[in-house]
Design an enzyme around this catalytic site. Sequence first.
Site, PDB file in Angstrom:
ATOM      1  N   LEU A  68      76.812  92.755 -11.558  1.00 13.13           N
ATOM      2  CA  LEU A  68      75.971  91.862 -12.339  1.00 13.13           C
ATOM      3  C   LEU A  68      74.684  91.620 -11.563  1.00 13.13           C
ATOM      4  O   LEU A  68      74.597  91.915 -10.367  1.00 13.13           O
ATOM      5  CB  LEU A  68      76.692  90.536 -12.589  1.00 13.13           C
ATOM      6  CG  LEU A  68      77.973  90.624 -13.414  1.00 13.13           C
ATOM      7  CD1 LEU A  68      78.686  89.272 -13.408  1.00 13.13           C
ATOM      8  CD2 LEU A  68      77.678  91.071 -14.847  1.00 13.13           C
ATOM      9  N   ALA A  69      73.683  91.078 -12.237  1.00 11.35           N
ATOM     10  CA  ALA A  69      72.411  90.839 -11.548  1.00 11.35           C
ATOM     11  C   ALA A  69      72.619  90.004 -10.292  1.00 11.35           C
ATOM     12  O   ALA A  69      71.998  90.265  -9.258  1.00 11.35           O
ATOM     13  CB  ALA A  69      71.433  90.151 -12.485  1.00 11.35           C
ATOM     14  N   GLU A  70      73.499  88.994 -10.354  1.00 12.40           N
ATOM     15  CA  GLU A  70      73.746  88.164  -9.180  1.00 12.40           C
ATOM     16  C   GLU A  70      75.217  87.767  -9.108  1.00 12.40           C
ATOM     17  O   GLU A  70      75.868  87.535 -10.136  1.00 12.40           O
ATOM     18  CB  GLU A  70      72.924  86.864  -9.217  1.00 12.40           C
ATOM     19  CG  GLU A  70      71.440  87.055  -9.405  1.00 12.40           C
ATOM     20  CD  GLU A  70      70.718  87.490  -8.162  1.00 12.40           C
ATOM     21  OE1 GLU A  70      71.339  87.480  -7.081  1.00 12.40           O
ATOM     22  OE2 GLU A  70      69.535  87.837  -8.269  1.00 12.40           O
ATOM     23  N   THR A  71      75.710  87.683  -7.886  1.00 14.52           N
ATOM     24  CA  THR A  71      76.973  87.016  -7.598  1.00 14.52           C
ATOM     25  C   THR A  71      76.667  85.826  -6.703  1.00 14.52           C
ATOM     26  O   THR A  71      75.974  85.965  -5.690  1.00 14.52           O
ATOM     27  CB  THR A  71      77.969  87.960  -6.903  1.00 14.52           C
ATOM     28  OG1 THR A  71      78.310  89.035  -7.790  1.00 14.52           O
ATOM     29  CG2 THR A  71      79.236  87.212  -6.513  1.00 14.52           C
TER      30      THR A  71
ATOM     31  N   CYS B 271      67.896  82.333  -6.641  1.00  8.17           N
ATOM     32  CA  CYS B 271      68.407  82.776  -7.939  1.00  8.17           C
ATOM     33  C   CYS B 271      68.723  81.544  -8.773  1.00  8.17           C
ATOM     34  O   CYS B 271      69.597  80.741  -8.402  1.00  8.17           O
ATOM     35  CB  CYS B 271      69.648  83.647  -7.797  1.00  8.17           C
ATOM     36  SG  CYS B 271      70.293  84.161  -9.418  1.00  8.17           S
TER      37      CYS B 271
END
Length: 272
Positions: A44-47, A82
Site C-alpha cells: 500500500l502507499a503507506e504502512t 504521511c
Amino acid sequence: MEVLLHQIDAFADAPFSGNPAAVMPLPTWLPDSVLQQLAEENNLAETAFYTSRLPPEAGAPPADGPAYHLRWFTPAVEVAMCGHATLAGAAQILTDIEPGEDRVSFYTRSGWLRVERTDDDVYILDLPAGASTPVDPDPALVAALGVEPVRAFTGADEVIVVDSERRVRELAPALHSFPPVPRGVIVTARGDEVDIVSRFFAPGVGVPEDPVTGSAHAQLAPLWSAELGRERFVARQLSRRGGTLGVELAGDRVLLSGRCRRYLDGVVTLDS
C-alpha cells in the site's frame, strides 16, 4: 511472533474510496529492515507502525490523552510525513485501544501530530503547514506531466497549478520520465464542484499515484487559502479511488478532516 494488521481507508466518503493504509501496532520496535519488508509486503502507499513507548527525545505530549510513537513506510522507503496513515492509525487506536478517548497524539519524524474525533466520527488531523516558494517550472517535469502550468512552486513537494479541473482529471503523466524531486509532485486547480482538486505522484519513493494525500494538502492549504481569500475550503483528490478532505488553515497549522472506513483486520506471522 504475531503482529496485528488493520487496513483502513482514510478520507473515504464511500466504500472502496479514500486512501488505504496498513496500521500495525507493535509492542516494541522491530528492526528497520523488517519494517520495510512488511511495508513492501503490504504493498500500500503507506504502512503506519506505532508503539506506546515514546523515545526520550519526544518530551511531554502537547495535549492530554494517549500518546504513541508513529513511523510511516512506503513499499520503498521510510518517509518523514504521511497524513492519511496518521488518520487511519488514530481511527484504529480510538476504536480498538482507547474507545473512551476522542484525541490521540503521535510523536513522529515531523514532531508531534494530533488527531481528534468528533461526535459524528469525523477525524481531524493537525499538521504543520508546508511552505512553498514560487519557481519557474522544470521543463523536464512539465514534459513528463504533459500539461501547461499556470504557476509552479517548490517545497516538500513540487506543485504545478493548472487552469482547470479537467486538466487535472485527464492527466496521464509519463512517470518513468520524472526528473528527481524531493518527494512528489502535486498537480492542482480550482474545482468545479469543490473548491480545489489535485492529484499526487511520487514514483521516486515507490508511490506512482497516491489516492488521497494528507501531507500534500498541508502544503496546498496556504497556497489556496491566499488564492481563495478564506481559511476553510473543501478539497478533492481526483485519483481513481478519490477522496474528500475538509481543509482549514489555522496559523502555522493545517487541520484536515475526513472519515475512515475499516476494510480488514488480520494477523501477520513472523519467524522468531
